[in-house]
Motif scaffolding. Structure first.
Motif, PDB file in Angstrom:
ATOM      1  N   TYR A  90       0.951  -1.089  -0.041  1.00 44.06           N
ATOM      2  CA  TYR A  90      -0.409  -0.357  -0.322  1.00 44.06           C
ATOM      3  C   TYR A  90       0.583   0.627   0.016  1.00 44.06           C
ATOM      4  CZ  TYR A  90      -3.362  -3.141   0.881  1.00 44.06           C
ATOM      5  OH  TYR A  90      -4.250  -4.639   0.913  1.00 44.06           O
ATOM      6  N   PHE A  91       0.447   1.994  -1.007  1.00 42.10           N
ATOM      7  CA  PHE A  91       1.180   3.379  -0.842  1.00 42.10           C
ATOM      8  C   PHE A  91       0.406   4.288  -0.859  1.00 42.10           C
ATOM      9  CE2 PHE A  91       5.203   1.628  -3.174  1.00 42.10           C
ATOM     10  CZ  PHE A  91       4.631  -0.008  -3.336  1.00 42.10           C
ATOM     11  N   SER A  92       1.520   6.143  -0.648  1.00 39.24           N
ATOM     12  CA  SER A  92       0.690   7.298  -0.282  1.00 39.24           C
ATOM     13  C   SER A  92       0.785   7.719  -2.088  1.00 39.24           C
ATOM     14  CB  SER A  92       1.180   8.308   0.595  1.00 39.24           C
ATOM     15  OG  SER A  92       2.460   8.134   0.037  1.00 39.24           O
ATOM     16  N   ASN A  93       0.181   8.554  -2.259  1.00 42.11           N
ATOM     17  CA  ASN A  93       0.226   9.772  -3.611  1.00 42.11           C
ATOM     18  C   ASN A  93       0.564  11.009  -2.549  1.00 42.11           C
ATOM     19  OD1 ASN A  93      -1.931  10.638  -2.050  1.00 42.11           O
ATOM     20  ND2 ASN A  93      -3.580  10.784  -2.700  1.00 42.11           N
ATOM     21  N   ILE A  94       1.204  10.860  -1.667  1.00 44.96           N
ATOM     22  CA  ILE A  94       2.277  12.382  -1.683  1.00 44.96           C
ATOM     23  C   ILE A  94       3.633  12.316  -2.482  1.00 44.96           C
ATOM     24  CG2 ILE A  94       0.902  13.153   0.124  1.00 44.96           C
ATOM     25  CD1 ILE A  94       3.493  12.926   1.360  1.00 44.96           C
ATOM     26  N   GLN A  95       4.635  12.989  -3.041  1.00 47.46           N
ATOM     27  CA  GLN A  95       5.793  13.158  -3.153  1.00 47.46           C
ATOM     28  C   GLN A  95       7.050  13.637  -2.509  1.00 47.46           C
ATOM     29  OE1 GLN A  95       2.850  14.066  -6.038  1.00 47.46           O
ATOM     30  NE2 GLN A  95       3.090  11.850  -6.258  1.00 47.46           N
ATOM     31  N   GLU A  96       6.737  13.931  -1.608  1.00 49.63           N
ATOM     32  CA  GLU A  96       7.494  14.954  -0.357  1.00 49.63           C
ATOM     33  C   GLU A  96       6.576  14.678   0.739  1.00 49.63           C
ATOM     34  OE1 GLU A  96       8.538  18.900  -1.790  1.00 49.63           O
ATOM     35  OE2 GLU A  96       9.266  18.615  -3.739  1.00 49.63           O
ATOM     36  N   LYS A  97       8.161  14.804   1.442  1.00 47.75           N
ATOM     37  CA  LYS A  97       8.229  14.662   2.962  1.00 47.75           C
ATOM     38  C   LYS A  97       7.408  15.983   3.410  1.00 47.75           C
ATOM     39  CE  LYS A  97      10.994  12.501   5.186  1.00 47.75           C
ATOM     40  NZ  LYS A  97      12.620  12.385   6.218  1.00 47.75           N
ATOM     41  N   LYS A  98       6.900  16.390   4.283  1.00 48.37           N
ATOM     42  CA  LYS A  98       6.849  17.020   5.730  1.00 48.37           C
ATOM     43  C   LYS A  98       7.592  18.203   5.970  1.00 48.37           C
ATOM     44  CE  LYS A  98       2.467  16.801   6.043  1.00 48.37           C
ATOM     45  NZ  LYS A  98       1.452  17.836   5.930  1.00 48.37           N
ATOM     46  N   ASP A  99       8.358  19.341   5.678  1.00 44.85           N
ATOM     47  CA  ASP A  99       9.196  20.076   5.852  1.00 44.85           C
ATOM     48  C   ASP A  99       9.690  20.806   7.247  1.00 44.85           C
ATOM     49  OD1 ASP A  99       7.227  21.631   6.564  1.00 44.85           O
ATOM     50  OD2 ASP A  99       7.438  23.552   5.161  1.00 44.85           O
ATOM     51  N   TYR A 100       8.816  19.517   8.317  1.00 45.35           N
ATOM     52  CA  TYR A 100       9.395  20.296   9.259  1.00 45.35           C
ATOM     53  C   TYR A 100       9.727  18.698  10.533  1.00 45.35           C
ATOM     54  CZ  TYR A 100       4.437  19.035   9.938  1.00 45.35           C
ATOM     55  OH  TYR A 100       3.055  18.219   9.525  1.00 45.35           O
ATOM     56  N   PRO A 101      10.620  18.916  11.026  1.00 49.33           N
ATOM     57  CA  PRO A 101      10.989  17.223  11.903  1.00 49.33           C
ATOM     58  C   PRO A 101      10.177  17.035  12.986  1.00 49.33           C
ATOM     59  CG  PRO A 101      11.660  19.009  13.641  1.00 49.33           C
ATOM     60  CD  PRO A 101      11.224  19.337  11.958  1.00 49.33           C
ATOM     61  N   ILE A 102       9.744  15.235  12.940  1.00 47.10           N
ATOM     62  CA  ILE A 102       8.500  14.860  13.489  1.00 47.10           C
ATOM     63  C   ILE A 102       9.122  13.249  14.590  1.00 47.10           C
ATOM     64  CG2 ILE A 102       6.661  12.946  13.465  1.00 47.10           C
ATOM     65  CD1 ILE A 102       6.480  14.379  10.340  1.00 47.10           C
ATOM     66  N   THR A 103       9.156  13.486  15.520  1.00 49.12           N
ATOM     67  CA  THR A 103       9.033  12.392  16.157  1.00 49.12           C
ATOM     68  C   THR A 103       8.113  11.805  17.050  1.00 49.12           C
ATOM     69  OG1 THR A 103       9.038  13.782  18.373  1.00 49.12           O
ATOM     70  CG2 THR A 103      11.158  13.121  17.388  1.00 49.12           C
ATOM     71  N   VAL A 104       8.292  10.338  16.961  1.00 50.63           N
ATOM     72  CA  VAL A 104       6.987   9.294  17.697  1.00 50.63           C
ATOM     73  C   VAL A 104       7.792   8.699  18.798  1.00 50.63           C
ATOM     74  CG1 VAL A 104       5.664   7.019  16.820  1.00 50.63           C
ATOM     75  CG2 VAL A 104       6.508   8.740  15.033  1.00 50.63           C
ATOM     76  N   LEU A 105       6.513   9.110  19.623  1.00 47.21           N
ATOM     77  CA  LEU A 105       6.434   8.274  21.022  1.00 47.21           C
ATOM     78  C   LEU A 105       6.063   7.193  21.090  1.00 47.21           C
ATOM     79  CD1 LEU A 105       6.368  11.321  23.607  1.00 47.21           C
ATOM     80  CD2 LEU A 105       7.957   9.385  23.731  1.00 47.21           C
ATOM     81  N   MET A 106       6.340   6.191  21.606  1.00 46.15           N
ATOM     82  CA  MET A 106       5.758   4.770  21.593  1.00 46.15           C
ATOM     83  C   MET A 106       6.134   4.086  23.474  1.00 46.15           C
ATOM     84  SD  MET A 106       8.112   2.624  18.993  1.00 46.15           S
ATOM     85  CE  MET A 106       9.361   1.318  19.450  1.00 46.15           C
ATOM     86  N   ASP A 107       5.693   3.183  23.843  1.00 45.44           N
ATOM     87  CA  ASP A 107       5.505   2.315  24.974  1.00 45.44           C
ATOM     88  C   ASP A 107       5.405   0.574  24.653  1.00 45.44           C
ATOM     89  OD1 ASP A 107       2.944   2.477  25.408  1.00 45.44           O
ATOM     90  OD2 ASP A 107       3.550   3.669  27.149  1.00 45.44           O
ATOM     91  N   GLU A 108       5.463  -0.072  25.832  1.00 45.82           N
ATOM     92  CA  GLU A 108       5.454  -1.205  25.622  1.00 45.82           C
ATOM     93  C   GLU A 108       3.489  -1.645  25.419  1.00 45.82           C
ATOM     94  OE1 GLU A 108       5.136   0.395  29.949  1.00 45.82           O
ATOM     95  OE2 GLU A 108       6.658   0.627  28.128  1.00 45.82           O
ATOM     96  N   GLY A 109       2.869  -0.007  25.755  1.00 39.56           N
ATOM     97  CA  GLY A 109       1.090   0.229  25.247  1.00 39.56           C
ATOM     98  C   GLY A 109       1.004  -0.025  23.960  1.00 39.56           C
ATOM     99  N   SER A 110       1.522   0.297  22.910  1.00 33.52           N
ATOM    100  CA  SER A 110       2.240   0.906  21.577  1.00 33.52           C
ATOM    101  C   SER A 110       1.572  -0.522  21.107  1.00 33.52           C
ATOM    102  CB  SER A 110       3.264   1.395  21.060  1.00 33.52           C
ATOM    103  OG  SER A 110       2.629   2.725  21.882  1.00 33.52           O
ATOM    104  N   ALA A 111       0.768  -0.564  20.172  1.00 31.36           N
ATOM    105  CA  ALA A 111       0.295  -2.296  19.787  1.00 31.36           C
ATOM    106  C   ALA A 111      -0.714  -2.024  17.824  1.00 31.36           C
ATOM    107  CB  ALA A 111      -0.697  -3.619  20.937  1.00 31.36           C
ATOM    108  N   SER A 112      -0.320  -3.350  17.441  1.00 32.86           N
ATOM    109  CA  SER A 112      -1.086  -3.008  16.313  1.00 32.86           C
ATOM    110  C   SER A 112      -0.738  -2.190  15.775  1.00 32.86           C
ATOM    111  CB  SER A 112      -2.377  -3.856  16.824  1.00 32.86           C
ATOM    112  OG  SER A 112      -2.944  -3.868  15.853  1.00 32.86           O
ATOM    113  N   ALA A 113      -1.825  -1.254  15.224  1.00 35.29           N
ATOM    114  CA  ALA A 113      -1.860  -0.011  14.274  1.00 35.29           C
ATOM    115  C   ALA A 113      -0.825   1.037  14.320  1.00 35.29           C
ATOM    116  CB  ALA A 113      -3.534   0.419  14.499  1.00 35.29           C
ATOM    117  N   SER A 114      -0.623   0.991  16.036  1.00 39.21           N
ATOM    118  CA  SER A 114       0.419   1.959  16.472  1.00 39.21           C
ATOM    119  C   SER A 114       1.806   1.371  16.062  1.00 39.21           C
ATOM    120  CB  SER A 114       0.076   1.955  18.064  1.00 39.21           C
ATOM    121  OG  SER A 114      -0.757   2.188  18.503  1.00 39.21           O
ATOM    122  N   GLU A 115       1.939   0.223  15.811  1.00 38.42           N
ATOM    123  CA  GLU A 115       2.913  -0.172  15.529  1.00 38.42           C
ATOM    124  C   GLU A 115       3.125  -0.023  14.245  1.00 38.42           C
ATOM    125  OE1 GLU A 115       4.486  -3.810  18.609  1.00 38.42           O
ATOM    126  OE2 GLU A 115       2.637  -4.099  17.712  1.00 38.42           O
TER     127      GLU A 115
END
Length: 503
Positions: free
Chosen positions: A311-336
């Motif tokens: 499955y693919f997106s239909n955008i060509q470029e990333k956002k122009d700002y930085p991103i981080t993702v926060l996760m832990d042992e309770g992050s499951a399935s779609a979060s992963e």
């Protein structure tokens, strides 16, 4: 009567599934089978006369069954024969529906897959209420892990979170009744209940030797899934979007929150999926399409034959700002899926601890009478083709919360004091340290210095100064620890995510 025909479950369920489209014609046929007097006499003789059925030769067994039912023992006819034997000859009356549903449940049990489950009509009614705007209960996502009802994550702001339930807690009893042997949804129905009612869970927690008793007052559980905020760090404006689960409206809510933050001029984004147990596969895809260019898949799905769909997106470029993702042992399935894809396809950092580890996709299959089988149909793979099932997603920046974040509710039957040595004492010592009192050690031995720390805490809290932990002191400790956990400045994982964002 609770009948669980485990030994015929596989074949029985197959017949039921094949007959479902025909209004259970096969089962209706089975119900018409009649037992004559000679068959009853033969059964009695086999039971009483020393030569029981199990000692007959294979040919004699076939002949016995043919005499009983008039059928041969090939393919699905064997299922019909087993059904007739039980339905017409068991020592007590057996409900047809119990045999049918027991057979379906038995077949699913043979898969040894905690995510493939059968939901009868009543369970489906409860489940449908859960996926609407709100429901009543304790507010926790559960799964079946090693035949134990296990907390995946409590819902943000829920009674379960307030009471201190944590990911990987195993529920042993509900109001004193064991849930051993119950399927997942039967156990859930015992845990759920009306707003304002109380339920007591006996919980086994990894690292704690004795079970914990946790009282929870049920409440309305709203299914608001997206929360947004802004934070200032080093003169820069960061947007924070927390996703608590993935439901039908989550991607729309996320897009609305993201657009608002972008319009307000945020310079970086933290996506927080800590404690998010997952949800709809389609919604996480829609969210990822906001960030991942079309040169890599956002997720891959593999069927039983090993064939993959990407499955693919239909955008060509990333956002122009930085991103981080926060996760832990309770992050499951779609979060992963979100975390793994943001890292592998987007190159973004993952901050926190290793995730839960659920790499399969289920689909609900209606049975035509209001009941449903939720069956695992696919594996999902990361953009690079990795399967994280039972392994989890590793953070690129590992950060644990302070130790007192992981303490347990204080369960005191008899006061704890000098010279005691237990996990309960160790738990209290961690709490004292988190509140700024020095117990001298945190290995579970109630030393003189621990006594002094307890006395200081009791004095500051306006309690009787005894140096012992009784129910009142334990309750006050819990109360103050919860306050510390809620303070923004104590969230070390969030602080690190913001630091990484603008490193």
């Amino acid at each position: 009567m609770n009948v669980k025909p485990r030994y015929i479950a596989l074949l029985m369920a197959l017949a039921v599934l094949l007959g479902a489209a025909g209004s259970y014609i096969g089962i209706e046929y089975f119900a018409k089978a009649e037992q004559n007097d000679s068959q009853a006499e033969q059964l009695a003789t086999a039971d009483e006369g020393g030569e029981n059925f199990g000692s007959l030769s294979e040919e004699e067994q076939k002949k016995f069954i043919e005499d009983m039912t008039g059928n041969s023992t090939t393919d699905l006819e064997k299922v019909e024969q087993a059904y007739s034997i039980i339905k017409d000859n068991y020592v007590e009356d057996v409900e047809q529906s119990e045999l049918v549903e027991g057979a379906i449940q038995g077949m699913l049990d043979t898969l040894e897959d905690p995510y493939s489950v059968y939901m009868d009509q009543e369970t489906m009614k409860q489940f449908n209420q859960t996926i609407e705007s709100s429901f009543q209960g304790i507010g926790a996502e559960v799964s079946m892990v090693n035949d134990k009802v296990t907390i995946v994550a409590p819902i943000k702001g829920s009674p379960a979170e307030e009471a201190g339930l944590k990911p990987n807690d195993q529920i042993l009893k509900v109001d004193g009744e064991s849930v051993e042997g119950l399927d997942l949804y039967d156990a859930v129905l015992k845990i759920r209940g009306e707003k304002g009612s109380e339920v007591t869970l006996e919980v086994s927690r990894p690292g704690v030797s004795d079970p914990l008793s946790i009282d929870i007052v049920r409440d309305d559980i709203p299914l608001e899934t997206v929360y947004s905020d802004t934070k200032e760090i080093n003169g820069k404006k960061a947007g924070v979007i927390e996703i608590t689960s993935f439901s039908e409206k989550t991607s729309d809510e996320f897009h609305e929150a993201l657009t608002k933050l972008e319009d307000e001029g945020m310079e970086g984004l933290v996506i927080d999926v800590r404690g998010n147990p997952g949800g709809l596969f389609t919604d996480v895809q829609e969210i990822l399409k906001e960030f991942i260019p079309d040169d890599k898949p956002i997720v891959q799905v593999e069927d039983r034959n090993g064939e993959k769909s990407r499955y693919f997106s239909n955008i060509q470029e990333k956002k122009d700002y930085p991103i981080t993702v926060l996760m832990d042992e309770g992050s499951a399935s779609a979060s992963e899926i979100l975390a793994a894809t943001m890292n592998e396809a987007g190159g973004y950092d993952l901050v926190g601890t290793k995730s839960f580890g659920k790499g399969t996709v289920q689909q609900a299959i209606p049975m035509g009478d209001g009941s449903t089988i939720k069956l695992t149909l696919f594996k999902w793979l990361t953009p690079d083709g990795n399967w994280i099932h039972e392994k989890g997603v590793q953070p690129t920046v590992k950060v644990k919360q302070p130790d007192y974040f992981y303490t347990n509710p204080v369960d005191v039957e008899e006061p704890l004091g000098y010279n005691d040595n237990s996990d309960k004492v160790k738990n209290i010592q961690e709490m004292l340290k988190g509140l700024g009192y020095d117990p001298g050690r945190a290995d579970g031995f109630y030393s003189e210095k621990t006594v002094k720390a307890v006395e200081s805490f009791q004095s500051d809290a306006g309690l009787d100064v005894t140096g012992e932990i009784d129910e009142k002191t334990g309750g006050k400790l819990e109360e103050q620890i919860v306050e510390e956990v809620r303070k923004e400045e104590n969230d070390k994982q969030m602080q690190k995510a913001l630091d990484v964002l603008f490193k």
